[in-house]
Design a protein around this motif. Sequence first.
Motif: not given
Length: 419
Positions: A243-249, A270-271, A297-299
């Motif tokens: 999905h090329r999410w720029p950010q995801v929680l 992955l960041n 990008q990912i928390v």
Amino acid sequence: MPFASLGLSPAIAHAARESGFLTPTPIQSAAIPAILKGGDVLASAQTGSGKTAAFVLPLLHQLLTTPATMPRRVRALVLVPTRELAAQVGETLRALCEFIDTPVKTVIAFGGISINPQMLRLRGGADIVVATPGRLLDLLDHNALSLSDVSTLVLDEADRLLDLGFADELNRIIALLPAHKQNLFFSATFPAQVEALAQTMLQQPARIELPSQQANAALIEQRAIEVDSNKRTALLKHLVQQHRWPQVLVFVATKNAAENLADKLYRAGLNATPFHGELSQGRREQVLADFKAARWQIVIATDVAARGIDIAQLPAVVNYDLPRSPVDYVHRIGRTGRAGETGVAISFISAATEAHFRLIENRQQRRVPRERIDGFEPLETAAPAATLTDPDGTGGIKGKRKSKKDKLREAAARDGEQS
């Protein structure tokens, strides 16, 4: 509809406009006039609905239009369940006060950091205090402030305050407040504990129950993907890349799970970074700032730490582990689809957690179709269904083992029976 039409003073309406609040949201349109009338208010406010401004704007209006009998005595008290939410409310207040000519002193107080700077900040008094219950009691024990002149009490996320075990602290604080004051309860849900507290504290409250949960749900695409537990990390990497999410929680159940999953994702290129209650306050603030600035990008977050996370245009939330309760589910998915934006909330469902997710579906009165992703089809079969008990809609989803807090409560109950 401009904010001035809701009864706010021109100065406050101007501050709202300059701070970026262009038109009132439904909860603001309903709550602000009710609060300005001076009575108690019980409002259902979904996360992302604009509820912080719904009580902050009228609080500022009342401070500026009603002369104080004693200067710099605390007149408004906002109680919140977590540090992050305290910081979020404080940030909203500071942004608005930049455009108000009359100085308004706000003090934000929470645990996890030294109490001394907060005590120093309270020297000379304050107009508004935003605090977590435990730290507020610490400050009261140090005689750092008095609550005798509080004219407005706000319980923000009242359901979470009670669910996180603050009932005793709340009772101690309420006992120190004036009997005659305005009480404002904001809660995403109205479980039994909130209703019981409202009945004891509120006098003929204006009850505001907007269809915000349904409206927000339309903006949030809910998905449930069946996957074996040992394939969740690989599936998460696949979804992020697809999905090329720029950010995801991503939500997990424990601090260790947050650390381990973030480490695996980071080593996979992955960041990603963890976010949980055992991080220092400085580290938590830095992670949030970096996430808002898109440097992460990912928390990977736990529920305890995730209160108050407000990321504009967050496209996706993933329940890697299911939440403990349906209430937590509402708050988790409400991190996306905020302020009119769309988003997706994905839950990973294994054979062992299918019954738990059905309970969540029952509570929100919505069925989420199950999906399977090619290459990640589950092989596990469901175990015999265990008996689920969830009398108030706040527990029963974290697994078969009782939490430490549950065990302590049971022990206290047994001691009480024996004495």
